[in-house]
Design a protein around this motif. Structure first.
Motif, PDB file in Angstrom:
ATOM      1  N   ALA A   1       1.372  -2.184 -15.680  1.00  0.00           N
ATOM      2  CA  ALA A   1       1.396  -3.141 -14.570  1.00  0.00           C
ATOM      3  C   ALA A   1       0.722  -1.660 -13.321  1.00  0.00           C
ATOM      4  O   ALA A   1       0.753  -2.409 -12.324  1.00  0.00           O
ATOM      5  CB  ALA A   1       2.525  -2.827 -14.858  1.00  0.00           C
ATOM      6  N   MET A   2       0.577  -0.255 -13.516  1.00  0.00           N
ATOM      7  CA  MET A   2      -0.287  -0.413 -12.615  1.00  0.00           C
ATOM      8  C   MET A   2      -1.188  -0.470 -12.028  1.00  0.00           C
ATOM      9  O   MET A   2      -2.625  -1.011 -12.628  1.00  0.00           O
ATOM     10  CB  MET A   2      -0.200   1.351 -12.928  1.00  0.00           C
ATOM     11  CG  MET A   2       0.708   2.040 -13.533  1.00  0.00           C
ATOM     12  SD  MET A   2       2.032   2.527 -12.766  1.00  0.00           S
ATOM     13  CE  MET A   2       1.628   3.349 -11.610  1.00  0.00           C
ATOM     14  N   ASP A   3      -1.539  -0.037 -10.818  1.00  0.00           N
ATOM     15  CA  ASP A   3      -2.323  -0.704 -10.446  1.00  0.00           C
ATOM     16  C   ASP A   3      -4.207   0.418 -10.851  1.00  0.00           C
ATOM     17  O   ASP A   3      -3.160   1.232 -11.135  1.00  0.00           O
ATOM     18  CB  ASP A   3      -3.228  -0.038  -8.808  1.00  0.00           C
ATOM     19  CG  ASP A   3      -1.692  -1.083  -8.047  1.00  0.00           C
ATOM     20  OD1 ASP A   3      -1.737  -2.174  -8.111  1.00  0.00           O
ATOM     21  OD2 ASP A   3      -0.641  -0.910  -7.295  1.00  0.00           O
ATOM     22  N   ALA A   4      -5.568  -0.154 -10.769  1.00  0.00           N
ATOM     23  CA  ALA A   4      -6.521   1.463 -11.066  1.00  0.00           C
ATOM     24  C   ALA A   4      -6.910   1.414  -9.463  1.00  0.00           C
ATOM     25  O   ALA A   4      -8.254   0.550  -9.317  1.00  0.00           O
ATOM     26  CB  ALA A   4      -7.084   1.006 -11.429  1.00  0.00           C
ATOM     27  N   LEU A   5      -7.032   2.373  -8.645  1.00  0.00           N
ATOM     28  CA  LEU A   5      -7.236   2.649  -7.817  1.00  0.00           C
ATOM     29  C   LEU A   5      -8.772   3.609  -7.665  1.00  0.00           C
ATOM     30  O   LEU A   5      -8.747   4.341  -8.627  1.00  0.00           O
ATOM     31  CB  LEU A   5      -6.299   3.764  -6.727  1.00  0.00           C
ATOM     32  CG  LEU A   5      -5.421   3.204  -6.419  1.00  0.00           C
ATOM     33  CD1 LEU A   5      -4.275   3.815  -5.114  1.00  0.00           C
ATOM     34  CD2 LEU A   5      -5.714   1.252  -5.863  1.00  0.00           C
ATOM     35  N   THR A   6      -9.892   3.082  -6.776  1.00  0.00           N
ATOM     36  CA  THR A   6     -11.431   3.912  -6.985  1.00  0.00           C
ATOM     37  C   THR A   6     -11.475   4.195  -5.627  1.00  0.00           C
ATOM     38  O   THR A   6     -10.879   3.399  -4.337  1.00  0.00           O
ATOM     39  CB  THR A   6     -11.927   3.072  -8.005  1.00  0.00           C
ATOM     40  OG1 THR A   6     -12.321   1.509  -6.824  1.00  0.00           O
ATOM     41  CG2 THR A   6     -12.026   2.710  -9.408  1.00  0.00           C
ATOM     42  N   VAL A   7     -12.333   4.963  -5.537  1.00  0.00           N
ATOM     43  CA  VAL A   7     -12.971   5.563  -4.445  1.00  0.00           C
ATOM     44  C   VAL A   7     -14.697   4.165  -4.385  1.00  0.00           C
ATOM     45  O   VAL A   7     -15.421   4.964  -5.298  1.00  0.00           O
ATOM     46  CB  VAL A   7     -13.371   6.638  -4.277  1.00  0.00           C
ATOM     47  CG1 VAL A   7     -13.733   6.972  -3.021  1.00  0.00           C
ATOM     48  CG2 VAL A   7     -12.075   7.680  -4.176  1.00  0.00           C
ATOM     49  N   TYR A   8     -14.720   4.111  -3.550  1.00  0.00           N
ATOM     50  CA  TYR A   8     -16.249   3.255  -3.039  1.00  0.00           C
ATOM     51  C   TYR A   8     -17.643   4.241  -2.660  1.00  0.00           C
ATOM     52  O   TYR A   8     -17.359   4.703  -2.084  1.00  0.00           O
ATOM     53  CB  TYR A   8     -16.188   1.475  -2.132  1.00  0.00           C
ATOM     54  CG  TYR A   8     -17.489   1.395  -2.583  1.00  0.00           C
ATOM     55  CD1 TYR A   8     -17.799  -0.157  -4.072  1.00  0.00           C
ATOM     56  CD2 TYR A   8     -17.908   0.637  -1.659  1.00  0.00           C
ATOM     57  CE1 TYR A   8     -18.666  -0.064  -3.841  1.00  0.00           C
ATOM     58  CE2 TYR A   8     -19.386  -0.052  -1.468  1.00  0.00           C
ATOM     59  CZ  TYR A   8     -19.748  -0.752  -2.387  1.00  0.00           C
ATOM     60  OH  TYR A   8     -20.968  -0.954  -3.122  1.00  0.00           O
ATOM     61  N   LEU A   9     -18.271   3.874  -3.713  1.00  0.00           N
ATOM     62  CA  LEU A   9     -19.783   5.435  -3.078  1.00  0.00           C
ATOM     63  C   LEU A   9     -20.955   4.203  -3.227  1.00  0.00           C
ATOM     64  O   LEU A   9     -21.717   5.065  -2.439  1.00  0.00           O
ATOM     65  CB  LEU A   9     -19.933   5.479  -5.590  1.00  0.00           C
ATOM     66  CG  LEU A   9     -18.866   6.910  -5.647  1.00  0.00           C
ATOM     67  CD1 LEU A   9     -19.473   7.512  -6.732  1.00  0.00           C
ATOM     68  CD2 LEU A   9     -18.312   8.102  -4.665  1.00  0.00           C
ATOM     69  N   GLY A  10     -20.922   2.788  -3.139  1.00  0.00           N
ATOM     70  CA  GLY A  10     -21.498   1.774  -2.569  1.00  0.00           C
ATOM     71  C   GLY A  10     -22.503   1.327  -3.821  1.00  0.00           C
ATOM     72  O   GLY A  10     -22.203   2.028  -4.984  1.00  0.00           O
ATOM     73  N   ASN A  11     -23.254   0.151  -3.585  1.00  0.00           N
ATOM     74  CA  ASN A  11     -24.274  -0.429  -5.109  1.00  0.00           C
ATOM     75  C   ASN A  11     -22.507  -0.587  -5.933  1.00  0.00           C
ATOM     76  O   ASN A  11     -23.407  -0.796  -6.832  1.00  0.00           O
ATOM     77  CB  ASN A  11     -25.690   0.368  -5.064  1.00  0.00           C
ATOM     78  CG  ASN A  11     -26.659   0.407  -4.394  1.00  0.00           C
ATOM     79  OD1 ASN A  11     -26.089  -0.406  -3.245  1.00  0.00           O
ATOM     80  ND2 ASN A  11     -26.995   1.039  -4.171  1.00  0.00           N
ATOM     81  N   GLY A  12     -21.753  -1.516  -5.278  1.00  0.00           N
ATOM     82  CA  GLY A  12     -20.265  -1.909  -7.039  1.00  0.00           C
ATOM     83  C   GLY A  12     -20.191  -0.629  -7.294  1.00  0.00           C
ATOM     84  O   GLY A  12     -19.976  -1.055  -8.339  1.00  0.00           O
TER      85      GLY A  12
END
Length: 146
Positions: A107-118
């Protein structure tokens, strides 16, 4: 180059440097902590992030993380990002340094930081530590004000 783009690039690089190869650990090395560390680098968000950290408290399990989010008055990390005033955007519109949520187990969100090009920095089940990877199925994204 636009000053805001430089700030975003530098913050994303700092997050990548801090979390690449960092062992996953609830409460110190998880996606929520990574997102908070990333957001704290932005002047407009530093004070609100400090307040979030003060109320969050310690946790060291997935259940503890859910309880910590509940102590903040939210049902999910996504709600917390909304409450910080981050604008929800289409994941395909993400810029370097934005927060992008991917599918997760449980049930937890999976957060990431965008670096570019997907490509994002975050945690995946297949790796015991932070890594960069191509996020194929983003589910939400938030614009980080620089």
């Amino acid at each position: 180059m636009d000053h805001h783009l430089i700030v975003r690039r530098d913050a994303a690089q700092a997050t990548l440097d801090a979390y690449m190869e960092r062992p996953f650990a609830w409460g110190t090395g998880d996606c929520g902590q990574m997102a908070l560390d990333h957001l704290a680098q932005f002047t407009k968000l530093a004070t609100p992030i400090a307040a979030v950290r003060a109320k969050l408290g310690a946790y060291n399990t997935a259940i503890g993380a859910r309880r910590a989010i509940g102590r903040l008055g939210f049902a999910s990390l996504a709600e917390q990002l909304d409450a910080l005033g981050l604008e929800q955007i289409a994941p395909a519109s993400a810029w370097v340094g934005d927060i992008v949520a991917g599918p997760s187990v449980g049930a937890m969100d999976a957060l990431t930081v965008y670096l570019g090009n997907g490509v994002v920095v975050g945690f995946v089940e297949e790796s015991p530590h932070g890594t960069h990877f191509r996020l194929l199925n983003p589910v939400a994204a938030w614009r980080v004000p620089a």
